[in-house]
Design a protein around this motif. Structure first.
Motif, PDB file in Angstrom:
ATOM      1  N   GLY A  50      41.380  -8.342  43.817  1.00  0.00           N
ATOM      2  CA  GLY A  50      41.107  -8.304  45.253  1.00  0.00           C
ATOM      3  C   GLY A  50      39.940  -9.177  45.657  1.00  0.00           C
ATOM      4  O   GLY A  50      39.944  -9.796  46.722  1.00  0.00           O
ATOM      5  N   SER A  51      38.938  -9.252  44.797  1.00  0.00           N
ATOM      6  CA  SER A  51      37.792 -10.121  45.053  1.00  0.00           C
ATOM      7  C   SER A  51      38.238 -11.578  45.148  1.00  0.00           C
ATOM      8  O   SER A  51      37.793 -12.324  46.029  1.00  0.00           O
ATOM      9  N   ASP A 130      52.232  -7.547  49.266  1.00  0.00           N
ATOM     10  CA  ASP A 130      51.656  -6.235  49.554  1.00  0.00           C
ATOM     11  C   ASP A 130      50.583  -5.899  48.531  1.00  0.00           C
ATOM     12  O   ASP A 130      49.520  -5.376  48.885  1.00  0.00           O
ATOM     13  N   ALA A 131      50.846  -6.185  47.259  1.00  0.00           N
ATOM     14  CA  ALA A 131      49.873  -5.887  46.205  1.00  0.00           C
ATOM     15  C   ALA A 131      48.589  -6.687  46.391  1.00  0.00           C
ATOM     16  O   ALA A 131      47.492  -6.177  46.120  1.00  0.00           O
ATOM     17  N   GLU A 132      48.683  -7.932  46.862  1.00  0.00           N
ATOM     18  CA  GLU A 132      47.484  -8.732  47.119  1.00  0.00           C
ATOM     19  C   GLU A 132      46.685  -8.171  48.292  1.00  0.00           C
ATOM     20  O   GLU A 132      45.452  -8.153  48.262  1.00  0.00           O
ATOM     21  N   ALA A 136      42.883  -6.789  48.010  1.00  0.00           N
ATOM     22  CA  ALA A 136      41.775  -7.252  48.852  1.00  0.00           C
ATOM     23  C   ALA A 136      41.113  -6.078  49.569  1.00  0.00           C
ATOM     24  O   ALA A 136      39.876  -5.984  49.630  1.00  0.00           O
ATOM     25  N   LEU A 137      41.915  -5.172  50.106  1.00  0.00           N
ATOM     26  CA  LEU A 137      41.356  -4.003  50.785  1.00  0.00           C
ATOM     27  C   LEU A 137      40.636  -3.084  49.798  1.00  0.00           C
ATOM     28  O   LEU A 137      39.603  -2.490  50.133  1.00  0.00           O
ATOM     29  N   SER A 138      41.163  -2.972  48.593  1.00  0.00           N
ATOM     30  CA  SER A 138      40.500  -2.167  47.555  1.00  0.00           C
ATOM     31  C   SER A 138      39.163  -2.783  47.187  1.00  0.00           C
ATOM     32  O   SER A 138      38.168  -2.068  46.996  1.00  0.00           O
ATOM     33  N   TYR A 139      39.117  -4.111  47.097  1.00  0.00           N
ATOM     34  CA  TYR A 139      37.853  -4.795  46.832  1.00  0.00           C
ATOM     35  C   TYR A 139      36.841  -4.487  47.946  1.00  0.00           C
ATOM     36  O   TYR A 139      35.690  -4.130  47.677  1.00  0.00           O
TER      37      TYR A 139
END
Length: 159
Positions: A50-51, A130-132, A136-139
Motif C-alpha cells: 500500500g505504501s 480492488d486489492a491495490e 493503499a487505504l490500509s497503509y
C-alpha cells in the motif's frame, strides 16, 4: 447441459472465483448486502504494498507525508477543493473503510450521487485493482495513532 445453461453457470463460477479470490478485501460476518470492507493496517505485507501504491498514485496530491495540500478546506479558483490530508489533521479517518474504498474506486461524484460534481480526485476504477485500493487505504490507516485507529475501528463496528 445445453449451452444456454452453461454460459450463465460459467459466469456464476467466474464471479464466485473472483469473490473467493478477493476474500482479503471483504470481511465475513454478515449477509452479502451488509459485508463490511476490511482494511488491514496490521498486515505488514499489505501495508508495504500500500505504501508503494500510495507513493505512485496518491502522494503527488495528498503528499508523501499524507499532509494534503495547503488550505484544503477552501475551494480554489476553479471551485474545487484541494486534496485533504490523510493524517490525523484531516477527515479521512472519520469515514468507514467502505466509504473510503468507494470514493477511491468510483470518485466523489458517484459516491455523493452527483455526476456533475467537480473534483480533482480521479476515480481509480480500471486504474487500480480492488486489492491495490485496499492496500493503499490500509497503509494510510497504519500511519494513524493507536487512538485514532481505535476510534475508526469502533465507528466501523457500529455500522
Amino acid at each position: 447441459m445445453n449451452q444456454s445453461v452453461l454460459l450463465p453457470v460459467g459466469a456464476v463460477a467466474l464471479i464466485g472465483a473472483a469473490v473467493t479470490g478477493a476474500v482479503v478485501i471483504w470481511s465475513a460476518g454478515g449477509s452479502s448486502d451488509t459485508d463490511a470492507l476490511a482494511l488491514r493496517p496490521d498486515d505488514l505485507e499489505i501495508v508495504a504494498h500500500g505504501s508503494q501504491v500510495y507513493a505512485e498514485n496518491c502522494a503527488s496530491c495528498h503528499g508523501a507525508d499524507l499532509a494534503g495540500q495547503p488550505n484544503w478546506r477552501a475551494a480554489g479558483p476553479d471551485g474545487r477543493l484541494p486534496a485533504p490530508p490523510h493524517d490525523a489533521s484531516g477527515h479521512t479517518w472519520h469515514h468507514d473503510g467502505d466509504t473510503l474504498f468507494r470514493l477511491t474506486k468510483y470518485g466523489v461524484g458517484q459516491l455523493i450521487g452527483d455526476p456533475d460534481y467537480g473534483s480533482n480526485m480521479p476515480a481509480y476504477d480500471g486504474i487500480l485493482t480492488d486489492a491495490e485500493i485496499i492496500a493503499a487505504l490500509s497503509y494510510i490507516k497504519s500511519t494513524w495513532s493507536r487512538d485514532i485507529r481505535d476510534q475508526h475501528n469502533a465507528m466501523e463496528t457500529q455500522e
